[in-house]
Scaffold this motif. Sequence first.
Motif, PDB file in Angstrom:
ATOM      1  N   LEU A 230       0.839  -1.207   0.000  1.00 36.71           N
ATOM      2  CA  LEU A 230       0.000   0.000   0.000  1.00 36.71           C
ATOM      3  C   LEU A 230       0.867   1.249   0.000  1.00 36.71           C
ATOM      4  O   LEU A 230       0.637   2.194  -0.763  1.00 36.71           O
ATOM      5  N   PRO A 259       4.286   1.777   7.358  1.00 39.51           N
ATOM      6  CA  PRO A 259       3.133   2.167   6.551  1.00 39.51           C
ATOM      7  C   PRO A 259       3.076   3.678   6.480  1.00 39.51           C
ATOM      8  O   PRO A 259       3.478   4.376   7.405  1.00 39.51           O
ATOM      9  N   ASP A 260       2.613   4.156   5.354  1.00 38.20           N
ATOM     10  CA  ASP A 260       2.467   5.579   5.127  1.00 38.20           C
ATOM     11  C   ASP A 260       1.746   6.216   6.301  1.00 38.20           C
ATOM     12  O   ASP A 260       0.856   5.638   6.883  1.00 38.20           O
ATOM     13  N   ARG A 261       2.118   7.406   6.645  1.00 36.48           N
ATOM     14  CA  ARG A 261       1.401   8.105   7.707  1.00 36.48           C
ATOM     15  C   ARG A 261      -0.033   8.383   7.274  1.00 36.48           C
ATOM     16  O   ARG A 261      -0.302   8.645   6.109  1.00 36.48           O
ATOM     17  N   LEU A 262      -0.940   8.334   8.250  1.00 35.40           N
ATOM     18  CA  LEU A 262      -2.349   8.540   7.939  1.00 35.40           C
ATOM     19  C   LEU A 262      -2.624   9.891   7.280  1.00 35.40           C
ATOM     20  O   LEU A 262      -3.335   9.948   6.266  1.00 35.40           O
ATOM     21  N   PRO A 263      -2.076  11.002   7.778  1.00 39.85           N
ATOM     22  CA  PRO A 263      -2.349  12.275   7.093  1.00 39.85           C
ATOM     23  C   PRO A 263      -1.911  12.258   5.633  1.00 39.85           C
ATOM     24  O   PRO A 263      -2.581  12.821   4.780  1.00 39.85           O
ATOM     25  N   LEU A 265      -1.718   9.614   3.617  1.00 36.78           N
ATOM     26  CA  LEU A 265      -2.672   8.809   2.849  1.00 36.78           C
ATOM     27  C   LEU A 265      -3.959   9.580   2.601  1.00 36.78           C
ATOM     28  O   LEU A 265      -4.453   9.658   1.474  1.00 36.78           O
ATOM     29  N   TRP A 266      -4.489  10.153   3.656  1.00 37.54           N
ATOM     30  CA  TRP A 266      -5.787  10.834   3.571  1.00 37.54           C
ATOM     31  C   TRP A 266      -5.718  11.990   2.583  1.00 37.54           C
ATOM     32  O   TRP A 266      -6.618  12.226   1.797  1.00 37.54           O
ATOM     33  N   ARG A 267      -4.589  12.715   2.653  1.00 35.03           N
ATOM     34  CA  ARG A 267      -4.414  13.842   1.744  1.00 35.03           C
ATOM     35  C   ARG A 267      -4.251  13.352   0.300  1.00 35.03           C
ATOM     36  O   ARG A 267      -4.720  14.001  -0.628  1.00 35.03           O
ATOM     37  N   VAL A 269      -5.738  10.707  -0.942  1.00 32.89           N
ATOM     38  CA  VAL A 269      -7.089  10.360  -1.398  1.00 32.89           C
ATOM     39  C   VAL A 269      -7.802  11.610  -1.903  1.00 32.89           C
ATOM     40  O   VAL A 269      -8.480  11.584  -2.931  1.00 32.89           O
ATOM     41  N   LEU A 270      -7.599  12.717  -1.190  1.00 30.41           N
ATOM     42  CA  LEU A 270      -8.194  13.987  -1.620  1.00 30.41           C
ATOM     43  C   LEU A 270      -7.546  14.507  -2.899  1.00 30.41           C
ATOM     44  O   LEU A 270      -8.213  14.731  -3.904  1.00 30.41           O
ATOM     45  N   VAL A 271      -6.238  14.670  -2.859  1.00 28.13           N
ATOM     46  CA  VAL A 271      -5.545  15.335  -3.956  1.00 28.13           C
ATOM     47  C   VAL A 271      -5.707  14.556  -5.263  1.00 28.13           C
ATOM     48  O   VAL A 271      -5.915  15.144  -6.321  1.00 28.13           O
ATOM     49  N   LEU A 274      -9.180   9.914  -5.132  1.00 32.86           N
ATOM     50  CA  LEU A 274      -9.308   8.458  -5.153  1.00 32.86           C
ATOM     51  C   LEU A 274     -10.650   8.038  -4.575  1.00 32.86           C
ATOM     52  O   LEU A 274     -11.274   8.745  -3.790  1.00 32.86           O
TER      53      LEU A 274
END
Lengths: 338, 338
Positions: A230, A259-263, A265-267, A269-271, A274
């Motif tokens: 991931l 694992p990638d940091r949550l912020p 990943l979340w960013r 998904v936005l940018v 996704l």
Amino acid sequence: MTSMRRIVLASRPEAEPGPENFRLEEAPLPEPAEGEALVRVRWLSLDPYMRGRMSAGPSYAAPVGIGETMTGQGVGEVIASRAEGLAAGDTVLGSFGWADHGCAPARELRKLDARLPPATALGVLGMPGFTGWVGLTEHGRPQPGETLVVAAATGPVGSMVGQLAKALGLRAVGIAGGEEKCRLATETFGFDACLDHRAHAEARSLRRALAEAAPDGIDIYFENVGGKVLEAVIPLMNDFGRIPLCGTIAWYSGDEGGPDRLPTLWRSVLVKRLSVRGFIVTDHWDRIGDFLAEVAPKVASGEIRYLEDVTEGLENAPDAFLKMLGGGNTGKTLVKLP
Amino acid sequence: MTSMRRIVLASRPEAEPGPENFRLEEAPLPEPAEGEALVRVRWLSLDPYMRGRMSAGPSYAAPVGIGETMTGQGVGEVIASRAEGLAAGDTVLGSFGWADHGCAPARELRKLDARLPPATALGVLGMPGFTGWVGLTEHGRPQPGETLVVAAATGPVGSMVGQLAKALGLRAVGIAGGEEKCRLATETFGFDACLDHRAHAEARSLRRALAEAAPDGIDIYFENVGGKVLEAVIPLMNDFGRIPLCGTIAWYSGDEGGPDRLPTLWRSVLVKRLSVRGFIVTDHWDRIGDFLAEVAPKVASGEIRYLEDVTEGLENAPDAFLKMLGGGNTGKTLVKLP
């Protein structure tokens, strides 16, 4: 014969599960109640989701209780029936657990098409194959010319996803553990490329290899592992990419490896706009008929291929299961019972 | 008058942005080229996305260059036109940046309906309101009886989402900073409940309050903040919940306060079969007509309400922007120019 054998959960794993978490037991052979059939199990399916059932944490299904039979699907023959429409000798699919016999009501059993090997109902034409089909078609929204990535590429989910993607005109990139599996992914299943995650200790290195194997970026990441894969994939996702998410087995197996940091990943998904969609195959049983109508003929014709990893004897089920969790299997993991 | 004023990005923020990152400049007044109009800006919009443009990291839009005018939308009057269909005195919406004048081609300007206050084109009927409408209707898939949670509940996005959700028969729970904003959320915008995130230093505490305010769980989390709110919400999401994701402003503002671990989040998306969809309003301009047709009459009638936070004078734009990032505004942040 008045007794049967089964494998129960002896204890919950603290971290990695081991043989000590399982126990082989004898139990009285059940008698079918009105409407039920007694089945002698010939094939037991071992699947990654069972790891989740061993733990007590919140999940989409209740955990197996201590001392209870490990859950699981099997294929076997009816040896006694008090159910209309089922007779001794019928081959059926059902949830008998890790056991050599089981009783079930007729509505929970499915009579199998005799034209295909019965164990296919546990793999390529069973829950794993259906998981790949429903996740890709319903949530992946594949378009010709796009690029798909899936891990466990020679497993029953990943190999279905890869073969369907190729047939739909996508570029399919697999990830698998070891050179031999990578060879099988490209030669047997037609992946355009397959990367050996064992050759990449870090996500960064895997990412570089993925960027070469997917030069136009990744449109669909069929997520069944989490962890390092991931982390490697996210920065390569194209805008408007889709992530059907059906498993996170890497995180069961202790792969916390950065694992990638949550912020982040979340960013992403936005940018990248996704679409991430968790799904569980049992929510989609209404489509199993569509799946079998489309895919069973292709399995019969050899257009869709599959691999099986068969262990003999119920007593060896725990070892086979543990081997599978460690990636030591190749293809659908099955236990053959005498 | 031959000169204009503008605010440029003087430097990139290391962490929190401050006044030192901005600089007020004089510049020659531009002359409209053929097909362009020169506009005297009366209202400048300040929006959280501008924080992203100040940094050089990867995003969906290029960052503002050092020494370049800060980007932004404004409303103003045409004072000179070489464009067909635009005449001096017309009120238009356009992207003039943080500046008191701007030139733009006619196709990048929208003449405003004179029946509504012109600044509504920057807030309730502009990008923020449209963001709320498109995210809720396209990605939220709201159903009567469901529960929705949105943060920044008195802001132009959150207040739109809450009012639309209420009109569709949902329970709407807001989150806002401070008791006064929470009162406005319930009294002005009709939220069923609103929680003051400042009263909850930890996600765990906020989660307990949310669990009381959303006794049937959360079906839609309209995500515009990330951080502590996200951490509080995820365990309360119902199966098959939807998360339209348009912002993560908490993580700009240094709220790293114990965001959920990535494996936990990812596994929740799977177990709860969540649908997470990043979106950016500019991808949806084809629906702006539908939005205005539906929502503009409701704004005119007072059925949909809005709040504005107005600062006077271009030179005060940086302070107003920094105040907004810290949650010190109430409603849509605007700068009024003389």
